[in-house]
Design a protein around this motif. Structure first.
Motif, mmCIF file in Angstrom:
data_model
loop_
_atom_site.group_PDB
_atom_site.id
_atom_site.type_symbol
_atom_site.label_atom_id
_atom_site.label_comp_id
_atom_site.label_asym_id
_atom_site.label_seq_id
_atom_site.Cartn_x
_atom_site.Cartn_y
_atom_site.Cartn_z
ATOM 1 N N THR A 1 -10.326 4.201 -8.989
ATOM 2 C CA THR A 1 -9.205 3.271 -8.860
ATOM 3 C C THR A 1 -8.930 2.660 -10.221
ATOM 4 O O THR A 1 -9.826 2.091 -10.844
ATOM 5 C CB THR A 1 -9.525 2.157 -7.858
ATOM 6 N N TRP B 1 -1.597 10.880 -6.640
ATOM 7 C CA TRP B 1 -2.265 9.589 -6.731
ATOM 8 C C TRP B 1 -1.340 8.529 -6.153
ATOM 9 O O TRP B 1 -0.107 8.677 -6.182
ATOM 10 C CB TRP B 1 -2.613 9.268 -8.176
ATOM 11 N N GLY C 1 -14.746 8.125 -9.520
ATOM 12 C CA GLY C 1 -15.019 6.706 -9.326
ATOM 13 C C GLY C 1 -16.500 6.372 -9.323
ATOM 14 O O GLY C 1 -17.236 6.766 -10.205
ATOM 15 N N THR D 1 -2.797 -1.281 -8.118
ATOM 16 C CA THR D 1 -3.819 -0.283 -8.398
ATOM 17 C C THR D 1 -3.232 1.121 -8.301
ATOM 18 O O THR D 1 -2.215 1.341 -7.638
ATOM 19 C CB THR D 1 -4.994 -0.389 -7.411
ATOM 20 N N ASN E 1 -0.367 1.140 -5.468
ATOM 21 C CA ASN E 1 -0.419 0.058 -4.480
ATOM 22 C C ASN E 1 -0.134 -1.276 -5.165
ATOM 23 O O ASN E 1 -0.761 -1.603 -6.180
ATOM 24 C CB ASN E 1 -1.802 0.004 -3.844
ATOM 25 N N THR F 1 -4.751 4.639 -7.075
ATOM 26 C CA THR F 1 -5.924 5.171 -6.397
ATOM 27 C C THR F 1 -5.858 6.691 -6.266
ATOM 28 O O THR F 1 -4.799 7.298 -6.377
ATOM 29 C CB THR F 1 -6.074 4.544 -5.005
ATOM 30 N N THR G 1 -6.365 0.052 -12.628
ATOM 31 C CA THR G 1 -5.544 -1.142 -12.455
ATOM 32 C C THR G 1 -4.651 -1.345 -13.662
ATOM 33 O O THR G 1 -4.912 -0.827 -14.740
ATOM 34 C CB THR G 1 -6.418 -2.399 -12.278
ATOM 35 N N THR H 1 0.839 -1.191 0.000
ATOM 36 C CA THR H 1 0.000 0.000 0.000
ATOM 37 C C THR H 1 0.879 1.247 0.000
ATOM 38 O O THR H 1 1.723 1.419 0.872
ATOM 39 C CB THR H 1 -0.926 0.025 1.227
ATOM 40 N N GLY I 1 -10.280 -0.094 -14.757
ATOM 41 C CA GLY I 1 -10.578 0.720 -13.590
ATOM 42 C C GLY I 1 -12.062 0.985 -13.472
ATOM 43 O O GLY I 1 -12.876 0.379 -14.178
#
Length: 207
Positions: A152, A108, A144, A125, A111, A127, A154, A78, A169
């Protein structure tokens, strides 16, 4: 610059992923190593954002990003890296209409969630993503699952190519003005981009 018919928007830049043979399901805590990190810049060629409801697409000649990934061992996945700036150049929608794309809610956060030792690829990701577009007779915000919830995204980070690829995402459009029905409130959108990092030294592994 590649012309794509129809309009829409964006958001930006980048992180890690792949699932399959040789994948280690690393937890978000204490199992990650970053080497060759520090501050970096990144550039993607021909990124696009497609409204999946109308197929309206915005195409840019390039996108540039900057961020950092501090070196260390036993790191949490994270917040393993951050994106501090993102910009897009020469973005075009339908009829050759030019759009300005603006990143919001920076920085941003990148993670990491799993690692494929066979291919040197990390799953993760990005986020905190929010962005807006503005062009003649069309403007919109992207976030989102609600207008006040950041998206989020990906994708994948590959150690050998030093490339962050974004391919999915939960982006949605809000506050749409104009756009002739080519993009509508609550439409979902997919941002696609492959960012090559400089310097080409960042390596993420787990365990």
């Amino acid at each position: 610059m590649r012309h794509i018919s129809k309009a829409a928007a964006v958001a930006a830049a980048a992180c890690a992923a792949v699932v399959g043979f040789g994948t280690t399901q690393a937890s978000a805590t204490g199992t990650w190593t970053v080497s060759g990190g520090g501050s970096f810049t990144a550039k993607a060629t021909s990124p696009t954002l497609k409204d999946t409801s109308t197929t309206a697409t915005l195409s840019c000649t390039s996108s540039s990003a900057a961020g950092s990934a501090p070196n260390g061992t036993g790191l949490s996945g994270t917040g393993i890296a951050t994106i501090t700036s993102v910009s897009w150049a020469s973005c075009t929608g339908p009829l050759g209409i030019s759009f300005t794309v603006t990143a919001k809610n920076l920085p941003w956060t990148i993670n990491a969630t799993s690692y494929n030792a066979t291919t040197g690829t990390t799953t993760g990701t990005l986020t905190g993503v929010e962005a807006s577009i503005s062009g003649t007779l069309c403007s919109a915000n992207f976030a989102g699952t609600s207008s006040t919830t950041p998206a989020t995204l990906t994708g994948t980070y590959v150690n050998s190519t030093h490339t962050l690829t974004i391919s999915a995402g939960n982006l949605h459009a809000y506050g749409v003005s104009g756009c002739l029905g080519l993009i509508n409130n609550n439409d979902t959108a997919v941002y696609s981009a492959a960012y090559v990092l400089t310097p080409s030294t960042l390596k993420i592994t787990s365990p």
